[in-house]
Design an enzyme around this catalytic site. Structure first.
Site, PDB file in Angstrom:
ATOM      1  N   ASP A  40     -16.527   3.844 -16.616  1.00  0.00           N
ATOM      2  CA  ASP A  40     -15.248   4.527 -16.516  1.00  0.00           C
ATOM      3  C   ASP A  40     -14.716   4.383 -15.085  1.00  0.00           C
ATOM      4  OD1 ASP A  40     -13.349   6.565 -17.784  1.00  0.00           O
ATOM      5  OD2 ASP A  40     -13.969   7.614 -15.968  1.00  0.00           O
TER       6      ASP A  40
ATOM      7  N   GLU B 215     -13.465  -0.323 -16.452  1.00  0.00           N
ATOM      8  CA  GLU B 215     -12.040  -0.218 -16.140  1.00  0.00           C
ATOM      9  C   GLU B 215     -11.829  -0.614 -14.681  1.00  0.00           C
ATOM     10  OE1 GLU B 215     -10.105   3.298 -18.625  1.00  0.00           O
ATOM     11  OE2 GLU B 215     -11.719   3.995 -17.337  1.00  0.00           O
TER      12      GLU B 215
END
Length: 889
Positions: A490, A527
């Site tokens: 993340d 990400e």
């Protein structure tokens, strides 16, 4: 998933306000006891000075002939003299490179360790009047802690480690005045190693599985006091319910291994470039599945005959290789005991499809129910207890392993979504773990000493050695002890590239003979967004899309995603169209789409973005764009950035939807004309999915998207409960559309658009559309898996095999024709049948691919090919794959 990450404002965001630094003074929880002295009462409200190594302090205060500077601590001072930063220091701290710096007097440097264990201030005084303070501020200490302790502490085994039957517990707390162990109600002394800052104690065999916490007496700058914190272990391997205590647990204990664990055989590993991934939230998967014996639990993945597991096996047989689990580590916003979880007290199913009553009812219990995505880490390396049959003790470890087994037996490998970039809380909040052990170290601090919150929550600092070590150690534990096959990071761009590469190196060192797993087969992606206080490599070289190219670690690519869907999740008018949603070719009447000429130009540019995506987002892939120019992928514009950034297939991960933002079905519901029949909506969905599924490189889709999954238009369902989030595997239960207006917090501005949609019969698919879309998608997966041309290993291979023969000024708006070795793929996003003539292929025999010719979609079977002219004819909203070598008409 695209920054600014408004969708990250999850339940933990409210807690972040407790951690905004020394200026904020939250209440001290019951697990901390304060002892305040005179020096502490004068603690500065900010921390603008940064002690970056044992000899150097950076401080935005200029020295003059009329000033003196020092570090003041309880019991003395450390003298400072002006100095210039070295080139190495500027490189290590680029955001501090232009600021004034000071050198500690060599005679005072041996006092550093003492000074760091209490209140500390940087003080500028008048040279002619030592009592006159001109400037006073607190001191940030991560750099000097790393310099003094990290080399040795970085090699320490932290947490509970068993040598035979005897456990040793170790915690890094270099600034603590004392640390003791609270073991099952009794206090045990711990010993400090002065060179590493690690406190440790070795116990007896009867310590096994006993609850414990550390009692840490430490200066807490966030409240300006010395406190005694009773806190769990950051390296916990097991926990009691609701994470109140750690447990002295050995993950190698045979009692924690389900039957067959040691002999577990995983499905064959595929290269990252070939990974086809289903993104799945554990509770979503089974909580509404009436055929599951363990709804909402890890054990639902052992229910072989449930509808959900049957569907996963079908996807696996079609080419899906991984299930990506949304956070399954211990997170901080769900009561772990089912008896403590609130439930909506309304008859939700009886309410109208466009009512606001469902979301009102769900919101009343949202903070106390059993649902949250889980992007609010509490303990990084323990399974979340709310998914276990019993959150108190070892069941969560054993059942997580059973889940991995169940997925493996279904033909799927397991990816974990990991969130090391922030914590659920910081400072003295009772859910703050790291910051109550080494205050001011693990969290990333801004210039004034407050905690950075650009990630939505109190940010961590993986650029600091011991936070970076925690990331690596945690990932390795999941890989070795839980046989996890991949990790999705993340907000990976908030990590240093070096930290992610250290994870890769540590995994690569794992071998089946030594560790029971092949670390080289474990995939990594994340990400790679570039924003916040670290943006543009401000503090370190980030792990972003640009910098990770060529590393073998993939980043999500938003380029084709936006082109396929149209617009973005934060558009005021959600009807902005794209390639798959009818831009120019089937306009919906929204003024946000512009004039017909503007729509046509945007659509053609979107097609160029999709072509770059189909190449694997390669920076150097060369093709003719829709303006007739020969361009590289890096020369195609994406909102001011290069569309192509990858160095090789596998650097960019393609997707059309994920947990963030509206589901693909809901986005298309907003964007397609309101009169679009359900059957055509299903076809548009498959076409959009195909742009990712048939790309070079890895691809991901949200679980249930092949079944037209809806969240009733909810843009940010992180805390929207089961009602809006649950996957409905049985088509008779619908697809989730029309379950009321989505929660007001993130969607109310769109309610005027949502209200008429939710009662529109055309937007409500039935079984024919739901099952048909899934079957058509699985046919495309089979083609992707069986045709080697989709799996080019190098950029050169892609360049040689892939072309877009009709690209240029004459390209048909809404149609992309792709040639890939012996295949021709036509993506017809228009609502009508289209003919695509490729003169160079005239005389070459092509036929519809056998998988589609004998497959589930009757419409695609009407696609045709005229050999004499090289003309491919494809129905509207259809992806047709043709293969050379068979007789065509």
């Amino acid at each position: 998933m695209k920054p600014p990450r408004v969708t990250l404002v999850r339940a933990a965001a409210a807690l972040a306000t407790l951690a905004l630094g020394a200026a904020a003074v939250p209440a001290v929880p019951q697990t901390a006891r304060a002892a305040t002295g005179t020096a502490e009462a004068q603690a500065p409200a900010t921390a603008e000075a940064q002690w970056i190594d044992r000899a150097t302090v950076v401080w935005p205060v200029e020295h003059t002939a009329a000033t003196t500077e020092e570090l003041s601590y309880t019991g003395g001072t450390l003298r400072l003299t002006p100095v210039s930063l070295t080139d190495a220091q500027r490189a290590a701290y680029p955001h501090l490179a232009g600021r004034p710096a000071y050198r500690l007097d060599p005679r005072d440097r041996d006092k550093a360790a003492t000074a760091l264990r209490g209140p500390l201030a940087a003080v500028q005084r008048a040279a002619d009047d030592h009592d006159r303070v001109l400037h006073r501020t607190g001191v940030q200490i991560p750099g000097v802690l790393d310099d003094l302790y990290a080399d040795r502490a970085g090699r320490a085994d932290l947490g509970p480690v068993f040598h035979g039957s005897r456990p040793t517990l170790s915690v890094w707390a270099p600034t603590a005045r004392s640390v003791s162990l609270d073991l099952d109600g009794r206090t045990v002394a711990m010993r400090r190693d002065a060179r590493s800052g690690v406190w440790s104690v070795t116990g007896s065999p009867d310590w096994r599985d006993k609850p414990y916490r550390y009692r840490v007496r430490v200066w807490a700058p966030s409240i300006g006091k010395t406190v005694t914190n009773e806190v769990t272990d950051p390296y916990s391997t097991a926990l009691t319910a609701d994470s109140t205590h750690s447990l002295v647990t050995d993950l190698g204990d045979p009692r924690l291994a389900p039957a067959g664990w040691a002999e577990l055989t995983k499905p064959r590993a595929v290269p990252l470039r070939d990974a086809r991934i289903q993104e799945l939230q554990i509770r979503d998967f089974s909580v509404a599945d009436r055929t599951s014996a363990h709804p909402g639990q890890y054990l639902a993945f052992t229910d072989r005959d449930s509808d959900g597991m049957r569907h996963l096996r079908e996807l696996a047989r079609s080419g899906t290789s991984y299930v990506h689990l949304l956070p399954a580590f211990d997170f901080g916003t769900v009561p772990e005991r089912r008896s403590d979880q609130a439930r909506p007290g309304c008859d939700l199913a009886a309410l109208p499809a466009d009512s606001d009553q469902q979301q009102t009812c769900v919101a009343r219990t949202a903070g106390r129910d059993g649902y949250n995505w889980g992007y609010d880490p509490l303990h990084y390396t323990v399974p979340e207890g709310s998914y276990a049959s019993d959150p108190d003790g070892p069941a969560r470890t054993r059942e997580f392993r059973q889940m991995v087994q169940g997925l493996a037996r279904a033909g799927l490998r397991t990816v974990m979504d990991v969130v090391y970039n922030h914590t659920v809380a910081a400072g003295q909040d009772e859910k703050s773990v790291l910051d109550r052990i080494v205050p001011g170290y693990y969290q990333r601090l801004l210039d004034d000493g407050s905690v950075a919150t650009s990630t939505c929550c109190p940010g961590t600092a993986p650029e600091h050695a011991m936070m970076g070590k925690l990331v690596v150690d945690s990932v390795v534990t999941w890989a070795k002890e839980y046989k996890v096959d991949g990790f999705r990071f993340d907000l990976m761009g908030h990590h240093p590239k070096a930290n992610i590469l250290a994870v890769r190196k540590a995994l690569d060192a794992l071998t089946p003979a030594k560790d029971g797993v092949d670390g080289k087969s474990i995939i990594l992606y994340g990400e790679g967004w570039n924003f916040g206080e670290v943006a543009d490599d401000a503090r370190f070289v980030q792990a972003t899309q640009r910098t990770m190219a060529g590393t073998g670690i993939a980043t999500f690519s938003d380029r084709a995603r936006d082109a396929v869907r149209g617009g973005g999740p934060f558009d005021e008018d959600p009807r902005v169209q794209g390639f798959a949603s009818g831009l120019f070719t089937d306009p919906n009447g929204s003024p946000a789409n512009g004039t017909p000429d503007e729509q046509r130009a945007r659509l053609l540019h979107a097609q160029d973005l999709i072509k770059v995506g189909l190449s694997g987002n390669l920076a150097d892939y060369t093709f003719t764009d829709t303006a007739g120019h020969r361009v590289k992928g890096s020369e195609v514009d994406y909102n001011g950035s290069p569309a192509g950034y990858a160095a090789a297939p596998g650097d960019a991960l393609a997707y059309a939807d994920a947990h963030d933002n509206e589901t693909l079905y809901d986005a298309l519901a907003y964007k397609l004309p309101t009169t679009t029949p359900a059957a055509d909506r299903a076809r548009a969905q498959v076409l959009a999915l195909a742009t990712a599924a048939l790309s070079q490189g890895p691809a991901l889709s949200q679980a249930g998207t092949d079944l037209l999954r809806s969240k009733s238009l909810d843009r940010n369902s992180y805390d929207s409960g089961d009602w809006f989030n649950a996957i409905h595997w049985d088509c008779e239960s619908g697809n989730g559309f029309g379950r009321g207006l989505p929660p007001a917090a993130d969607n109310q501005a769109k309610w005027p658009y949502a209200t008429p949609l939710l009662t529109n019969p055309a937007a409500r698919p039935g079984c024919a559309e739901i099952t048909g879309a899934s079957a058509a998608y699985r046919d495309l997966l089979r083609i992707r898996t069986t045709e080697k041309a989709f799996s080019q290993a190098t950029a050169e291979g892609v360049q040689d095999a892939l072309s877009f023969p009709l690209s240029g000024t004459g390209e048909t708006p809404g149609v992309i024709t792709m040639r890939l070795d012996r295949l021709v793929v036509v993506f017809n996003a228009t609502p009508s049948r289209q003919a695509q003539t490729v003169p160079a292929l005239a005389g070459t025999p092509y036929a519809l691919h056998p998988v589609q010719a004998h497959g589930s979609d009757a419409t695609v079977k009407t696609a045709g090919y005229e050999r004499a002219t090289g003309t491919f004819t494809v129905p509207g909203r259809t992806v047709a794959v043709f293969r050379a070598g068979a007789a065509g008409r």
